[in-house]
Scaffold this motif. Structure first.
Motif, PDB file in Angstrom:
ATOM      1  N   GLY A   1       8.243   0.626   1.781  1.00 56.79           N
ATOM      2  CA  GLY A   1       7.557   0.611   0.232  1.00 56.79           C
ATOM      3  C   GLY A   1       7.510   2.412  -0.499  1.00 56.79           C
ATOM      4  N   ALA A   2       7.070   3.513  -0.002  1.00 60.35           N
ATOM      5  CA  ALA A   2       7.408   4.055  -0.497  1.00 60.35           C
ATOM      6  C   ALA A   2       9.040   3.973  -1.230  1.00 60.35           C
ATOM      7  CB  ALA A   2       6.646   4.956   0.695  1.00 60.35           C
ATOM      8  N   SER A   3       9.670   3.959  -0.560  1.00 59.71           N
ATOM      9  CA  SER A   3      10.819   4.415  -1.450  1.00 59.71           C
ATOM     10  C   SER A   3      11.259   3.055  -2.356  1.00 59.71           C
ATOM     11  CB  SER A   3      12.372   3.872  -0.661  1.00 59.71           C
ATOM     12  OG  SER A   3      12.511   2.645   0.106  1.00 59.71           O
ATOM     13  N   VAL A   4      10.817   2.323  -3.121  1.00 59.16           N
ATOM     14  CA  VAL A   4      10.430   0.848  -3.821  1.00 59.16           C
ATOM     15  C   VAL A   4      10.989   2.369  -4.869  1.00 59.16           C
ATOM     16  CG1 VAL A   4       9.698  -0.546  -5.431  1.00 59.16           C
ATOM     17  CG2 VAL A   4       9.704  -0.233  -2.389  1.00 59.16           C
ATOM     18  N   PRO A   5      12.022   1.416  -5.913  1.00 57.34           N
ATOM     19  CA  PRO A   5      12.778   2.289  -7.319  1.00 57.34           C
ATOM     20  C   PRO A   5      11.833   1.797  -8.120  1.00 57.34           C
ATOM     21  CG  PRO A   5      14.601   1.578  -5.970  1.00 57.34           C
ATOM     22  CD  PRO A   5      13.673   1.017  -5.243  1.00 57.34           C
ATOM     23  N   GLN A   6      10.542   3.347  -8.894  1.00 54.40           N
ATOM     24  CA  GLN A   6       9.724   3.248 -10.145  1.00 54.40           C
ATOM     25  C   GLN A   6      11.133   2.645 -11.415  1.00 54.40           C
ATOM     26  OE1 GLN A   6       6.863   2.357  -9.158  1.00 54.40           O
ATOM     27  NE2 GLN A   6       7.477   2.283  -7.001  1.00 54.40           N
ATOM     28  N   VAL A   7      11.729   1.454 -11.273  1.00 55.83           N
ATOM     29  CA  VAL A   7      12.180   1.326 -12.260  1.00 55.83           C
ATOM     30  C   VAL A   7      12.096   0.969 -13.390  1.00 55.83           C
ATOM     31  CG1 VAL A   7      14.502   0.456 -13.721  1.00 55.83           C
ATOM     32  CG2 VAL A   7      14.202   1.175 -11.073  1.00 55.83           C
TER      33      VAL A   7
ATOM     34  N   VAL B   1       0.535  -1.059   0.012  1.00 56.89           N
ATOM     35  CA  VAL B   1      -0.085  -0.214  -0.099  1.00 56.89           C
ATOM     36  C   VAL B   1       1.243   1.078  -0.008  1.00 56.89           C
ATOM     37  CG1 VAL B   1      -1.282   1.628   1.285  1.00 56.89           C
ATOM     38  CG2 VAL B   1      -2.078  -1.028   1.000  1.00 56.89           C
ATOM     39  N   ALA B   2       2.040   1.617   0.765  1.00 55.17           N
ATOM     40  CA  ALA B   2       2.827   2.583   0.824  1.00 55.17           C
ATOM     41  C   ALA B   2       3.440   2.990  -0.899  1.00 55.17           C
ATOM     42  CB  ALA B   2       3.952   2.206   1.691  1.00 55.17           C
ATOM     43  N   MET B   3       3.976   1.252  -0.995  1.00 56.09           N
ATOM     44  CA  MET B   3       4.328   1.419  -2.408  1.00 56.09           C
ATOM     45  C   MET B   3       3.510   2.057  -3.627  1.00 56.09           C
ATOM     46  SD  MET B   3       4.863   0.527  -5.789  1.00 56.09           S
ATOM     47  CE  MET B   3       4.523  -1.386  -6.462  1.00 56.09           C
ATOM     48  N   ALA B   4       1.868   2.130  -3.398  1.00 50.35           N
ATOM     49  CA  ALA B   4       0.971   2.282  -4.541  1.00 50.35           C
ATOM     50  C   ALA B   4       1.219   4.165  -3.885  1.00 50.35           C
ATOM     51  CB  ALA B   4      -0.239   1.290  -4.130  1.00 50.35           C
ATOM     52  N   LEU B   5       0.640   4.144  -2.872  1.00 54.61           N
ATOM     53  CA  LEU B   5       0.603   5.411  -2.881  1.00 54.61           C
ATOM     54  C   LEU B   5       1.661   6.117  -3.118  1.00 54.61           C
ATOM     55  CD1 LEU B   5      -1.624   5.250   1.109  1.00 54.61           C
ATOM     56  CD2 LEU B   5      -2.283   4.962  -1.780  1.00 54.61           C
ATOM     57  N   PHE B   6       2.704   6.308  -2.760  1.00 54.53           N
ATOM     58  CA  PHE B   6       3.788   6.469  -3.192  1.00 54.53           C
ATOM     59  C   PHE B   6       4.621   7.166  -4.338  1.00 54.53           C
ATOM     60  CE2 PHE B   6       3.441   6.826   1.530  1.00 54.53           C
ATOM     61  CZ  PHE B   6       4.386   8.490   1.910  1.00 54.53           C
TER      62      PHE B   6
ATOM     63  N   VAL C   1      17.886   5.233   0.834  1.00 54.01           N
ATOM     64  CA  VAL C   1      16.121   5.166   1.483  1.00 54.01           C
ATOM     65  C   VAL C   1      15.658   3.631   1.855  1.00 54.01           C
ATOM     66  CG1 VAL C   1      14.239   6.029   2.218  1.00 54.01           C
ATOM     67  CG2 VAL C   1      16.259   7.761   1.275  1.00 54.01           C
ATOM     68  N   HIS C   2      15.939   3.105   0.526  1.00 56.70           N
ATOM     69  CA  HIS C   2      15.092   1.993   0.565  1.00 56.70           C
ATOM     70  C   HIS C   2      15.753   0.871   0.881  1.00 56.70           C
ATOM     71  CE1 HIS C   2      12.371  -0.730  -0.690  1.00 56.70           C
ATOM     72  NE2 HIS C   2      13.556  -2.071  -1.656  1.00 56.70           N
ATOM     73  N   THR C   3      17.037   0.931   0.170  1.00 57.58           N
ATOM     74  CA  THR C   3      17.929   0.316   1.293  1.00 57.58           C
ATOM     75  C   THR C   3      18.282   0.327   2.916  1.00 57.58           C
ATOM     76  OG1 THR C   3      19.278  -0.150  -0.568  1.00 57.58           O
ATOM     77  CG2 THR C   3      20.748  -0.678   0.923  1.00 57.58           C
ATOM     78  N   LEU C   4      18.607   0.992   3.124  1.00 56.33           N
ATOM     79  CA  LEU C   4      18.559   1.611   4.933  1.00 56.33           C
ATOM     80  C   LEU C   4      17.133   0.706   5.522  1.00 56.33           C
ATOM     81  CD1 LEU C   4      19.798   4.600   5.011  1.00 56.33           C
ATOM     82  CD2 LEU C   4      21.037   3.048   5.295  1.00 56.33           C
ATOM     83  N   ALA C   5      15.931   1.159   4.266  1.00 53.79           N
ATOM     84  CA  ALA C   5      14.989   1.040   5.048  1.00 53.79           C
ATOM     85  C   ALA C   5      14.034  -1.102   5.363  1.00 53.79           C
ATOM     86  CB  ALA C   5      13.425   1.904   3.651  1.00 53.79           C
ATOM     87  N   GLY C   6      14.984  -1.249   4.438  1.00 55.29           N
ATOM     88  CA  GLY C   6      15.150  -2.689   3.872  1.00 55.29           C
ATOM     89  C   GLY C   6      15.449  -3.354   4.939  1.00 55.29           C
ATOM     90  N   LEU C   7      17.336  -3.153   5.415  1.00 56.64           N
ATOM     91  CA  LEU C   7      18.188  -3.258   6.135  1.00 56.64           C
ATOM     92  C   LEU C   7      17.335  -2.965   7.668  1.00 56.64           C
ATOM     93  CD1 LEU C   7      21.551  -2.482   5.055  1.00 56.64           C
ATOM     94  CD2 LEU C   7      20.248  -4.886   4.672  1.00 56.64           C
ATOM     95  N   SER C   8      16.800  -2.154   8.563  1.00 55.89           N
ATOM     96  CA  SER C   8      16.058  -1.832   8.924  1.00 55.89           C
ATOM     97  C   SER C   8      14.487  -2.494   9.868  1.00 55.89           C
ATOM     98  CB  SER C   8      15.378  -0.417   8.863  1.00 55.89           C
ATOM     99  OG  SER C   8      16.211   0.179   9.243  1.00 55.89           O
TER     100      SER C   8
END
Length: 443
Positions: free
Chosen positions: A130-136, A73-78, A101-108
């Motif tokens: 989820g919010a920082s997932v890169p939209q490649v 949901v966080a990914m979809a919203l951001f 940010v995504h790397t640090l959040a995932g490790l946390s």
């Protein structure tokens, strides 16, 4: 009238029957395709890695699914805001801080799960993850749009990207599952974070192929004041959500997300109910194979039917096949029905992405693509939760009602609002004196 395009536009002459070979010969394509493929692999690893790690540390699939759903949901919203920033400030400017940010959040999130942190702490960590997932994926599509402006190869590019996405969602979960089960429960999420950092930085380094900031194409969409060099105009930034057709496509992609989410839960429940949990991978692989095969075929066809009509026909076929899932009572019937559903998804996805090229200004396309991918993620997250509840509270296979309901509702919206999917009127080019005629896409 068919679109026209000059060799200078794409870097390779375009024939009447565009194909994958011609697409891949587009000048500069490989410079962003290879790093883009590497950078999007972690996307398909994230959900399953979270589920396997949290289930291992808490012993609850319900808790694991809830944490994964918060991430989705966080990914979809951001995601749309990430796309808007990329359109306005450049993909590199968004990717560089985003992957960190995504790397640090995932490790946390990994550390908290291993430390048996309370559920609320896992939810808190899941949001930035989820919010920082890169939209490649959307960024790659935007680069194709810049390279192939007005070219009939756009449909081929959309099909190519659909097949690439499916390959990602076939191999990503397999790699994550193997790491979590054979190495360590945290190995999947740690690898996902590392691949995101390395792949994202490599993709961001390809500055020569990223779309220009604040530049709209010559198709007249979104207005503009004055044409600059190369047939491009500086325009005031416009949100992709302001385009009515994009809002209609979001509903359609929510329905597609409902198919993905409903299938994941319901196939697992069906396999468990017959005492063959190992069949889950086979059944879902059959579904994904249908998607890939139809995507390949769809991109190889020189379509003469307008995209809007193709979307309506394709989505009707998707809703019809998805409506038969709940009635499947055997492995063979369910595999066959799942194959048909998968074969109907790719044409709908491809045509939806193709319509973006005609509906949205170049300077807002990354945002538009992220709205659509975000809609799939949101529909999937909602479907996972609803289908799980239906499987627990009703009968085995009740979760298959979610793909049926989602696609039927979306189809009704598409039919009712189909006029909003028509490309805006564009001015035909009139030759004056000795000047050039700029190729213009006319539907």
């Amino acid at each position: 009238m068919a679109s026209t395009v000059t060799p200078e536009t794409t870097g390779t002459p375009v024939s009447k029957r565009p194909g994958y070979g011609q697409l891949l010969r587009t000048r500069g394509a490989w410079t962003f395709l290879l790093p883009g493929f590497a950078a999007r692999q972690p996307f398909a690893m994230l959900t399953i890695s979270i589920v396997l790690l949290v289930q291992h540390t808490t012993g609850s699939y319900g808790t694991a699914g809830a944490v994964a759903a918060v991430t989705g949901v966080a990914m979809a919203l951001f995601a749309p805001f990430t796309g808007r920033l990329a359109d306005r400030h450049g993909q590199r400017a968004v990717l560089l801080p985003g992957v960190v940010v995504h790397t640090l959040a995932g490790l946390s999130l990994t550390a908290l799960a291993l430390a048996d942190a309370p559920l609320w702490a896992l939810f808190v960590a899941a949001v930035p993850t989820g919010a920082s997932v890169p939209q490649v994926g959307p960024m790659v599509r935007a680069r194709w749009g810049m390279k192939l402006q007005g070219s009939p190869l756009m449909t081929t590019a959309a099909a190519f990207e659909s097949v690439t996405d499916e390959l990602t969602f076939v191999f990503g979960p397999l790699v994550a599952t193997a790491l979590c089960t054979a190495v360590d429960p945290a190995a999947g999420l740690v690898t996902e974070a590392a691949l995101t950092l390395v792949g994202g930085l490599l993709f961001a380094a390809q500055r020569g192929t990223q779309p220009a900031v604040g530049v709209a194409g010559v198709n007249g969409v979104g207005g503009g004041s004055g044409v600059g060099d190369g047939g491009h105009a500086r325009v005031k930034p416009v949100s992709a959500l302001a385009v009515p057709g994009v809002r209609v496509l979001i509903v359609a992609f929510l329905g597609i997300g409902a198919v993905f989410g409903g299938m994941q839960v319901s196939l697992a429940a069906f396999s468990e109910s017959i005492g063959e949990p190992g069949l889950n991978g086979v059944l879902y692989g059959t579904f994904a194979a249908g998607n890939m095969l139809s995507g390949i075929v769809c991109g190889a066809i020189a379509w003469k039917v307008a995209p809007r009509r193709r979307l309506l026909i394709g989505y009707a076929a998707l809703a019809l096949t998805a409506s038969g899932l709940w009635a499947a009572q055997s492995v063979i019937v369910l595999a066959g029905t799942g194959l048909l559903v998968g074969m109907c998804i790719a044409p709908a996805l491809i045509t939806g992405y193709t319509l973006v090229e005609a509906l949205v200004p170049t300077g807002a396309r990354t945002e538009a693509f992220t709205w659509l991918t975000g809609a799939v993620a949101l529909g999937q997250a909602a479907a996972v939760m609803i289908a799980g509840q239906l499987e627990d509270r009703l009968w085995d296979g009740a979760g298959f009602l979610v793909p049926m309901g989602g696609t039927l509702l979306a189809l009704g919206t598409l039919v009712a609002l189909r006029s909003r999917l028509a490309p805006p009127a564009v001015s035909r080019t009139v030759a004056r004196g000795v000047g050039h005629r700029v190729p213009v896409a006319v539907d």
